[in-house]
Design a protein around this motif. Structure first.
Motif, PDB file in Angstrom:
ATOM      1  N   PRO A   1       0.798  -1.226   0.000  1.00 19.45           N
ATOM      2  CA  PRO A   1       0.000   0.000   0.000  1.00 19.45           C
ATOM      3  C   PRO A   1       0.830   1.274   0.000  1.00 19.45           C
ATOM      4  O   PRO A   1       0.407   2.296  -0.547  1.00 19.45           O
ATOM      5  N   ALA A   2       2.017   1.222   0.588  1.00 21.27           N
ATOM      6  CA  ALA A   2       2.860   2.420   0.654  1.00 21.27           C
ATOM      7  C   ALA A   2       3.432   2.800  -0.709  1.00 21.27           C
ATOM      8  O   ALA A   2       3.849   3.952  -0.902  1.00 21.27           O
ATOM      9  N   GLU A   3       3.461   1.844  -1.648  1.00 28.59           N
ATOM     10  CA  GLU A   3       4.107   2.114  -2.937  1.00 28.59           C
ATOM     11  C   GLU A   3       3.195   1.928  -4.142  1.00 28.59           C
ATOM     12  O   GLU A   3       3.629   2.135  -5.284  1.00 28.59           O
ATOM     13  N   VAL A   4       1.948   1.563  -3.915  1.00 30.68           N
ATOM     14  CA  VAL A   4       1.029   1.321  -5.030  1.00 30.68           C
ATOM     15  C   VAL A   4       0.930   2.524  -5.966  1.00 30.68           C
ATOM     16  O   VAL A   4       0.934   2.383  -7.195  1.00 30.68           O
ATOM     17  N   ASP A   5       0.858   3.715  -5.409  1.00 34.39           N
ATOM     18  CA  ASP A   5       0.681   4.910  -6.242  1.00 34.39           C
ATOM     19  C   ASP A   5       1.910   5.237  -7.080  1.00 34.39           C
ATOM     20  O   ASP A   5       1.827   6.055  -8.005  1.00 34.39           O
ATOM     21  N   ASP A   6       3.051   4.621  -6.769  1.00 35.16           N
ATOM     22  CA  ASP A   6       4.267   4.862  -7.538  1.00 35.16           C
ATOM     23  C   ASP A   6       4.470   3.837  -8.647  1.00 35.16           C
ATOM     24  O   ASP A   6       5.456   3.925  -9.399  1.00 35.16           O
ATOM     25  N   MET A   7       3.559   2.878  -8.770  1.00 30.33           N
ATOM     26  CA  MET A   7       3.683   1.824  -9.777  1.00 30.33           C
ATOM     27  C   MET A   7       2.977   2.233 -11.074  1.00 30.33           C
ATOM     28  O   MET A   7       1.921   2.861 -11.049  1.00 30.33           O
ATOM     29  N   ALA A   8       3.570   1.851 -12.210  1.00 31.12           N
ATOM     30  CA  ALA A   8       2.923   2.125 -13.495  1.00 31.12           C
ATOM     31  C   ALA A   8       1.569   1.436 -13.571  1.00 31.12           C
ATOM     32  O   ALA A   8       0.617   1.964 -14.152  1.00 31.12           O
ATOM     33  N   LEU A   9       1.474   0.255 -12.976  1.00 27.94           N
ATOM     34  CA  LEU A   9       0.214  -0.486 -12.889  1.00 27.94           C
ATOM     35  C   LEU A   9       0.210  -1.219 -11.558  1.00 27.94           C
ATOM     36  O   LEU A   9       1.078  -2.059 -11.324  1.00 27.94           O
ATOM     37  N   PRO A  10      -0.719  -0.898 -10.668  1.00 23.20           N
ATOM     38  CA  PRO A  10      -0.790  -1.637  -9.404  1.00 23.20           C
ATOM     39  C   PRO A  10      -0.950  -3.134  -9.680  1.00 23.20           C
ATOM     40  O   PRO A  10      -1.608  -3.519 -10.650  1.00 23.20           O
ATOM     41  N   PRO A  11      -0.342  -3.980  -8.858  1.00 19.66           N
ATOM     42  CA  PRO A  11      -0.304  -5.410  -9.176  1.00 19.66           C
ATOM     43  C   PRO A  11      -1.686  -6.039  -9.286  1.00 19.66           C
ATOM     44  O   PRO A  11      -2.505  -5.908  -8.376  1.00 19.66           O
ATOM     45  N   CYS A  12      -1.918  -6.693 -10.414  1.00 18.29           N
ATOM     46  CA  CYS A  12      -3.181  -7.421 -10.612  1.00 18.29           C
ATOM     47  C   CYS A  12      -3.121  -8.757  -9.876  1.00 18.29           C
ATOM     48  O   CYS A  12      -4.074  -9.136  -9.206  1.00 18.29           O
ATOM     49  N   HIS A  13      -2.009  -9.480 -10.024  1.00 21.24           N
ATOM     50  CA  HIS A  13      -1.821 -10.717  -9.245  1.00 21.24           C
ATOM     51  C   HIS A  13      -1.121 -10.303  -7.956  1.00 21.24           C
ATOM     52  O   HIS A  13       0.074 -10.041  -7.921  1.00 21.24           O
ATOM     53  N   THR A  14      -1.905 -10.228  -6.897  1.00 25.01           N
ATOM     54  CA  THR A  14      -1.483  -9.497  -5.708  1.00 25.01           C
ATOM     55  C   THR A  14      -0.789 -10.344  -4.646  1.00 25.01           C
ATOM     56  O   THR A  14       0.078  -9.848  -3.939  1.00 25.01           O
ATOM     57  N   LEU A  15      -1.165 -11.609  -4.511  1.00 27.73           N
ATOM     58  CA  LEU A  15      -0.640 -12.430  -3.420  1.00 27.73           C
ATOM     59  C   LEU A  15      -0.710 -13.894  -3.814  1.00 27.73           C
ATOM     60  O   LEU A  15      -1.695 -14.333  -4.418  1.00 27.73           O
ATOM     61  N   PHE A  16       0.348 -14.647  -3.480  1.00 28.44           N
ATOM     62  CA  PHE A  16       0.289 -16.091  -3.721  1.00 28.44           C
ATOM     63  C   PHE A  16       0.844 -16.836  -2.521  1.00 28.44           C
ATOM     64  O   PHE A  16       1.683 -16.331  -1.770  1.00 28.44           O
ATOM     65  N   GLN A  17       0.329 -18.064  -2.346  1.00 28.52           N
ATOM     66  CA  GLN A  17       0.663 -18.889  -1.189  1.00 28.52           C
ATOM     67  C   GLN A  17       0.977 -20.302  -1.650  1.00 28.52           C
ATOM     68  O   GLN A  17       0.313 -20.838  -2.557  1.00 28.52           O
ATOM     69  N   PHE A  18       1.981 -20.909  -1.027  1.00 27.63           N
ATOM     70  CA  PHE A  18       2.342 -22.287  -1.347  1.00 27.63           C
ATOM     71  C   PHE A  18       1.881 -23.236  -0.245  1.00 27.63           C
ATOM     72  O   PHE A  18       1.703 -22.839   0.922  1.00 27.63           O
TER      73      PHE A  18
END
Length: 319
Positions: free
Chosen positions: A190-207
């Motif tokens: 959240p602290a860096e989302v606004d600095d990204m060209a595109l906020p991450p669409c695939h946001t989280l993954f778990q194994f």
């Protein structure tokens, strides 16, 4: 022939067409959308590269290796003839004060509808790509996409001014504490989302480790079902294979959980064409057995065999 990958994917497409909600979106294109959908793919039954349209494994693999190296600049991808991130970097240039060319507002939609503009757009994109490759200062300024996936995966900023390598950490966790429920990597900062060209669409993954197999579940907040999702399925399947090999495990399932799953309204004809096609046999993935670390792989270490898909289907990207 029916394979479970095309079957699940086309079922999602049909569900959105039948049950989806008409929604506006950030790009102004308009979508048919549904919220909350899950697909499961058994990675023991073949590599999940769609066969009802050709899906470019080389682009998927070079992008994933780019993420894994912590890179965030399109120059690396352009050098490898991978242009899937070009539009977001190009947008940064054409909306800057330094750009002096023709108006490029809404270039994706306009190029799809206006052949004359499409020629102008391609000319400007070629100029941009050449400048990225030939001018280091230009590439540093306009080629960098901000703190996107590679930065978050490999160099998440911590509270002490250092960084956290989430990929190294999750591999260590899988090897040393396989029953943990904390095998998680997040790209949503959240602290860096606004600095990204595109906020991450695939946001989280778990194994998840069970019976000597490694499974992966991805939560994807936003899913461009026609253009993006086939790439996402194959990319995270490849990531699961790479990490499983390093951890001396077999592959299990890839579970794909979608938030806003949408078909853009200018992709409807393409989706219907794909729905009319017959499934074919899934291909097989082969990894270079000599490589032991996920960070050492290059494109030549990854091979797909037995891939005989239907032809690709072109569609405009919404930026």
């Amino acid at each position: 022939m029916i394979n479970h990958v095309d079957e699940a994917y086309l079922k999602l497409c049909q569900y959105i067409l039948d049950e989806g909600n008409a929604k506006g979106d950030r790009t102004g294109t308009g979508t048919w959308s549904t919220f909350g959908y899950q697909m499961r793919f058994d990675l023991q039954e073949g590599f999940p590269l769609l066969t009802t349209k050709k899906t470019a494994f080389r682009l998927i693999a070079t992008e994933l290796l780019w993420f894994l190296k912590g890179d965030t600049n399109v120059k690396t991808l352009i050098q490898q003839r991978n242009h899937i991130w070009d539009e977001w970097a190009f947008e940064k240039w054409v909306t800057s004060d330094e750009y002096e060319g023709p108006n490029m507002d809404h270039f994706g939609n306009r190029a799809a509808k206006d052949e004359q503009f499409a020629v102008i757009y391609k000319e400007q994109m070629s100029i941009f790509q050449e400048k990225i490759l030939s001018d280091d200062d230009f590439a540093a300024k306009y080629g960098d996409l901000g703190p996107v996936y590679g930065k978050q995966w490999r160099s998440w900023p911590d509270a002490e001014g250092g960084t956290i390598d989430q990929i190294k950490n999750v591999i260590h966790s899988i090897k040393n504490n396989p029953n943990s429920r904390r095998h998680i990597v997040s790209a949503w900062n959240p602290a860096e989302v606004d600095d990204m060209a595109l906020p991450p669409c695939h946001t989280l993954f778990q194994f998840y480790v069970a019976d000597g197999k490694l499974s992966c579940q991805l939560y994807q907040r936003s899913a461009d079902v026609f253009l993006g999702v086939p790439f996402n399925i194959a990319s995270y399947a490849l990531l699961t294979h790479l990490i499983a090999k390093e951890c001396d495990l077999e592959v299990g399932e890839f579970i794909h959980t979608l938030g806003d799953a949408h078909i853009y309204k200018n992709h409807l004809d393409q989706v219907n064409e794909q729905l009319s096609r017959e499934h074919r046999a899934l291909p097989t993935l082969h990894l270079n057995e000599e490589k032991t670390s996920i960070f050492d792989y290059e494109m030549e270490d990854l091979k797909i065999e037995g891939y005989d898909p239907h032809p690709s289907i072109k569609a405009p990207i919404a930026v």
